[in-house]
Design a protein around this motif. Structure first.
Motif, mmCIF file in Angstrom:
data_model
loop_
_atom_site.group_PDB
_atom_site.id
_atom_site.type_symbol
_atom_site.label_atom_id
_atom_site.label_comp_id
_atom_site.label_asym_id
_atom_site.label_seq_id
_atom_site.Cartn_x
_atom_site.Cartn_y
_atom_site.Cartn_z
ATOM 1 N N ARG A 1 -0.874 -2.568 16.664
ATOM 2 C CA ARG A 1 -1.800 -1.517 16.263
ATOM 3 C C ARG A 1 -1.797 -1.185 14.780
ATOM 4 N NH1 ARG A 1 -4.203 1.729 19.785
ATOM 5 N NH2 ARG A 1 -2.646 1.247 21.357
ATOM 6 N N ASP A 2 -0.720 -1.461 14.063
ATOM 7 C CA ASP A 2 -0.612 -1.053 12.663
ATOM 8 C C ASP A 2 -0.897 -2.174 11.679
ATOM 9 O OD1 ASP A 2 0.127 1.475 13.499
ATOM 10 O OD2 ASP A 2 2.266 1.003 13.475
ATOM 11 N N PHE A 3 -0.787 -3.423 12.102
ATOM 12 C CA PHE A 3 -0.928 -4.554 11.197
ATOM 13 C C PHE A 3 -2.045 -5.481 11.680
ATOM 14 C CE2 PHE A 3 3.447 -3.118 11.013
ATOM 15 C CZ PHE A 3 3.662 -2.998 9.649
ATOM 16 N N PRO B 1 -0.943 2.872 8.060
ATOM 17 C CA PRO B 1 0.108 3.870 8.278
ATOM 18 C C PRO B 1 -0.413 5.103 8.997
ATOM 19 C CG PRO B 1 -0.607 3.881 5.985
ATOM 20 C CD PRO B 1 -1.287 2.722 6.636
ATOM 21 N N ALA B 2 -1.714 5.345 8.941
ATOM 22 C CA ALA B 2 -2.352 6.437 9.680
ATOM 23 C C ALA B 2 -3.557 5.868 10.415
ATOM 24 C CB ALA B 2 -2.771 7.563 8.734
ATOM 25 N N GLU B 3 -4.004 6.582 11.430
ATOM 26 C CA GLU B 3 -5.077 6.052 12.269
ATOM 27 C C GLU B 3 -6.366 5.842 11.493
ATOM 28 O OE1 GLU B 3 -7.525 7.177 16.368
ATOM 29 O OE2 GLU B 3 -5.891 8.459 15.663
ATOM 30 N N ASN B 4 -6.672 6.714 10.538
ATOM 31 C CA ASN B 4 -7.949 6.655 9.837
ATOM 32 C C ASN B 4 -7.852 6.145 8.411
ATOM 33 O OD1 ASN B 4 -8.223 9.516 11.671
ATOM 34 N ND2 ASN B 4 -9.810 7.961 11.914
ATOM 35 N N VAL B 5 -6.663 5.836 7.950
ATOM 36 C CA VAL B 5 -6.486 5.369 6.575
ATOM 37 C C VAL B 5 -5.568 4.151 6.573
ATOM 38 C CG1 VAL B 5 -5.719 5.956 4.247
ATOM 39 C CG2 VAL B 5 -6.790 7.704 5.675
ATOM 40 N N GLY B 6 -5.963 3.130 5.836
ATOM 41 C CA GLY B 6 -5.155 1.929 5.760
ATOM 42 C C GLY B 6 -5.214 1.304 4.383
ATOM 43 N N LEU B 7 -4.428 0.264 4.200
ATOM 44 C CA LEU B 7 -4.394 -0.506 2.964
ATOM 45 C C LEU B 7 -4.738 -1.951 3.296
ATOM 46 C CD1 LEU B 7 -1.119 0.892 1.348
ATOM 47 C CD2 LEU B 7 -3.475 1.600 0.863
ATOM 48 N N GLN B 8 -5.418 -2.597 2.353
ATOM 49 C CA GLN B 8 -5.821 -3.984 2.553
ATOM 50 C C GLN B 8 -5.564 -4.783 1.283
ATOM 51 O OE1 GLN B 8 -10.139 -5.592 2.787
ATOM 52 N NE2 GLN B 8 -9.560 -5.266 4.929
ATOM 53 N N PHE B 9 -4.993 -5.967 1.456
ATOM 54 C CA PHE B 9 -4.734 -6.875 0.340
ATOM 55 C C PHE B 9 -5.194 -8.266 0.757
ATOM 56 C CE2 PHE B 9 -1.508 -3.570 0.428
ATOM 57 C CZ PHE B 9 -1.595 -3.039 -0.849
ATOM 58 N N GLY C 1 -9.978 -14.627 -6.877
ATOM 59 C CA GLY C 1 -8.880 -13.770 -7.286
ATOM 60 C C GLY C 1 -8.379 -12.884 -6.170
ATOM 61 N N LEU C 2 -7.278 -12.189 -6.465
ATOM 62 C CA LEU C 2 -6.671 -11.253 -5.529
ATOM 63 C C LEU C 2 -7.418 -9.931 -5.526
ATOM 64 C CD1 LEU C 2 -2.932 -11.884 -6.523
ATOM 65 C CD2 LEU C 2 -4.015 -12.587 -4.371
ATOM 66 N N PHE C 3 -7.331 -9.210 -4.410
ATOM 67 C CA PHE C 3 -7.956 -7.887 -4.344
ATOM 68 C C PHE C 3 -7.087 -6.947 -3.533
ATOM 69 C CE2 PHE C 3 -9.719 -10.122 -0.669
ATOM 70 C CZ PHE C 3 -9.549 -9.198 0.341
ATOM 71 N N GLY C 4 -7.295 -5.675 -3.778
ATOM 72 C CA GLY C 4 -6.626 -4.616 -3.037
ATOM 73 C C GLY C 4 -7.601 -3.493 -2.763
ATOM 74 N N SER C 5 -7.377 -2.773 -1.681
ATOM 75 C CA SER C 5 -8.344 -1.739 -1.319
ATOM 76 C C SER C 5 -7.696 -0.700 -0.427
ATOM 77 C CB SER C 5 -9.559 -2.355 -0.610
ATOM 78 O OG SER C 5 -9.151 -2.948 0.610
ATOM 79 N N VAL C 6 -8.367 0.429 -0.324
ATOM 80 C CA VAL C 6 -8.069 1.469 0.648
ATOM 81 C C VAL C 6 -9.120 1.413 1.737
ATOM 82 C CG1 VAL C 6 -7.866 3.946 1.025
ATOM 83 C CG2 VAL C 6 -6.966 2.938 -1.073
ATOM 84 N N VAL C 7 -8.708 1.491 2.982
ATOM 85 C CA VAL C 7 -9.626 1.426 4.113
ATOM 86 C C VAL C 7 -9.722 2.817 4.735
ATOM 87 C CG1 VAL C 7 -10.157 0.342 6.308
ATOM 88 C CG2 VAL C 7 -8.977 -0.971 4.523
ATOM 89 N N ILE C 8 -10.925 3.324 4.824
ATOM 90 C CA ILE C 8 -11.164 4.632 5.448
ATOM 91 C C ILE C 8 -12.073 4.397 6.645
ATOM 92 C CG2 ILE C 8 -12.085 6.955 5.114
ATOM 93 C CD1 ILE C 8 -11.627 6.525 2.097
ATOM 94 N N ARG C 9 -11.620 4.807 7.825
ATOM 95 C CA ARG C 9 -12.407 4.580 9.028
ATOM 96 C C ARG C 9 -12.459 5.849 9.894
ATOM 97 N NH1 ARG C 9 -8.390 0.389 12.320
ATOM 98 N NH2 ARG C 9 -6.653 1.825 12.602
ATOM 99 N N PHE C 10 -13.579 6.052 10.512
ATOM 100 C CA PHE C 10 -13.757 7.245 11.348
ATOM 101 C C PHE C 10 -14.802 6.975 12.416
ATOM 102 C CE2 PHE C 10 -16.120 7.508 7.384
ATOM 103 C CZ PHE C 10 -17.412 7.729 7.794
#
Length: 316
Positions: free
Chosen positions: A240-242, A273-281, A307-316
């Motif tokens: 569920r987390d990864f 780390p939270a249900e509605n917020v995540g990190l993506q690389f 190239g490499l990228f990073g982001s914040v994932v917001i879901r609802f």
């Protein structure tokens, strides 16, 4: 006084009465079963729980294979560099992006918006790369457009490239490892889903070269290319987390003297780390081949962004 003698038969009669009373009551034989401890009740072993496919009582979104979100917004920072060869109208040869000093990687904006409706997916994504080198130095002699440069000449260059994708499609298959394990309680939550998507891609590019030498001069061109694309996307979710996502997309279009084609590969690693917020690389590699016009006025750019990228994932 003279005493009366006791009848001799009295003792015998008393003894007979006692024996008759004792014989009237049946003998009480102890039942050995009454003194045995009752056997312990043993409950029958229950079979391992199996979750049937499509169980309507299973509200767990991981088990039902439905996404736990309806809208997902992903702002992305992309550390990207350009490569390839460019031809501008008036020139007969291609010049590499590195010779023009346009290959330096830099942080560029990108992002996606996705909507999930049951097993359907709708998404819009975009990315932009822009670089301006007003005081570059030619490392070798070349001609681009109608400008000729010798090694050591000063020139100014700029490149702008934007890519937009609109995709829609649905899940074509999925496999829930825990659901198919016996017993499921002994398996880790892991689901793999495969999506087939289709849509439209727009690539917008602009190139400009200016001579800083005496006499000056400039050459530039820019075009917008529109083409249909198809995409195949695999999503794996663990505990569920990864998660790991892989998306392959490509398309092409030929219309008159305008042609375009592209191939796009993106590999994404997710952590929630939270249900509605995540990190993506991850890593993205975009290859493209675009041209417009005929010789000697042809514009052409066969190149790549990676190239490499990073982001914040917001879901609802």
């Amino acid at each position: 006084m003279k005493m009366m003698p006791c009848p001799a038969a009295a003792p015998a009669a008393c003894l007979a009465a006692i024996l008759l009373a004792a014989g009237a009551a049946p003998a009480q034989v102890p039942d050995p079963a009454e003194h045995e401890a009752p056997a312990a009740a043993v409950a029958p072993a229950s079979p391992a729980r199996e979750v049937p496919d499509g169980d309507p009582n299973d509200s767990d979104p991981l088990r039902s294979l439905m996404p736990a979100w309806a809208v997902k917004v992903t702002p992305i920072a992309w550390w990207v560099g350009a490569a390839g060869d460019i031809k501008l109208p008036g020139g007969s040869a291609e010049v590499s992006v590195s010779d023009l000093g346009l290959d330096d990687p830099r942080l560029s904006p990108a992002g996606t918006i996705e909507v999930a409706l049951d097993h359907w997916r709708f998404g819009f994504g975009g990315a932009a790369y822009s670089i301006n080198q007003p005081n570059a130095t030619a490392t070798s002699g070349f001609q681009i457009g109608d400008l000729v440069f010798n090694a050591g000449d000063s020139l100014g260059t700029s490149l702008d490239f934007a890519d937009y994708q609109l995709l829609a499609g649905g899940r074509i298959c999925a496999y829930d490892f825990k659901r198919h394990s016996k017993p499921p309680e002994g398996a880790m939550d892991s689901v793999v889903s495969l999506f087939l998507l289709g849509g439209v891609e727009v690539m917008d590019t602009s190139v400009s070269v200016v001579s800083n030498e005496a006499g000056g001069g400039s050459s530039s061109d820019g075009q917008t290319f529109v083409q249909p694309i198809a995409a195949l996307r695999a999503e794996a979710l663990f505990a569920r987390d990864f998660g790991i996502n892989i998306q392959l997309s490509g398309g092409g279009m030929a219309w008159g003297d305008t042609t375009s084609a592209s191939f796009d590969l993106a590999l994404m690693f997710n952590w929630y780390p939270a249900e509605n917020v995540g990190l993506q690389f991850g890593w993205r590699q975009l290859l493209f081949w675009v041209s417009d016009g005929d010789e000697p006025s042809e514009f052409q750019y066969n190149g790549s962004l990676a190239g490499l990228f990073g982001s914040v994932v917001i879901r609802f």
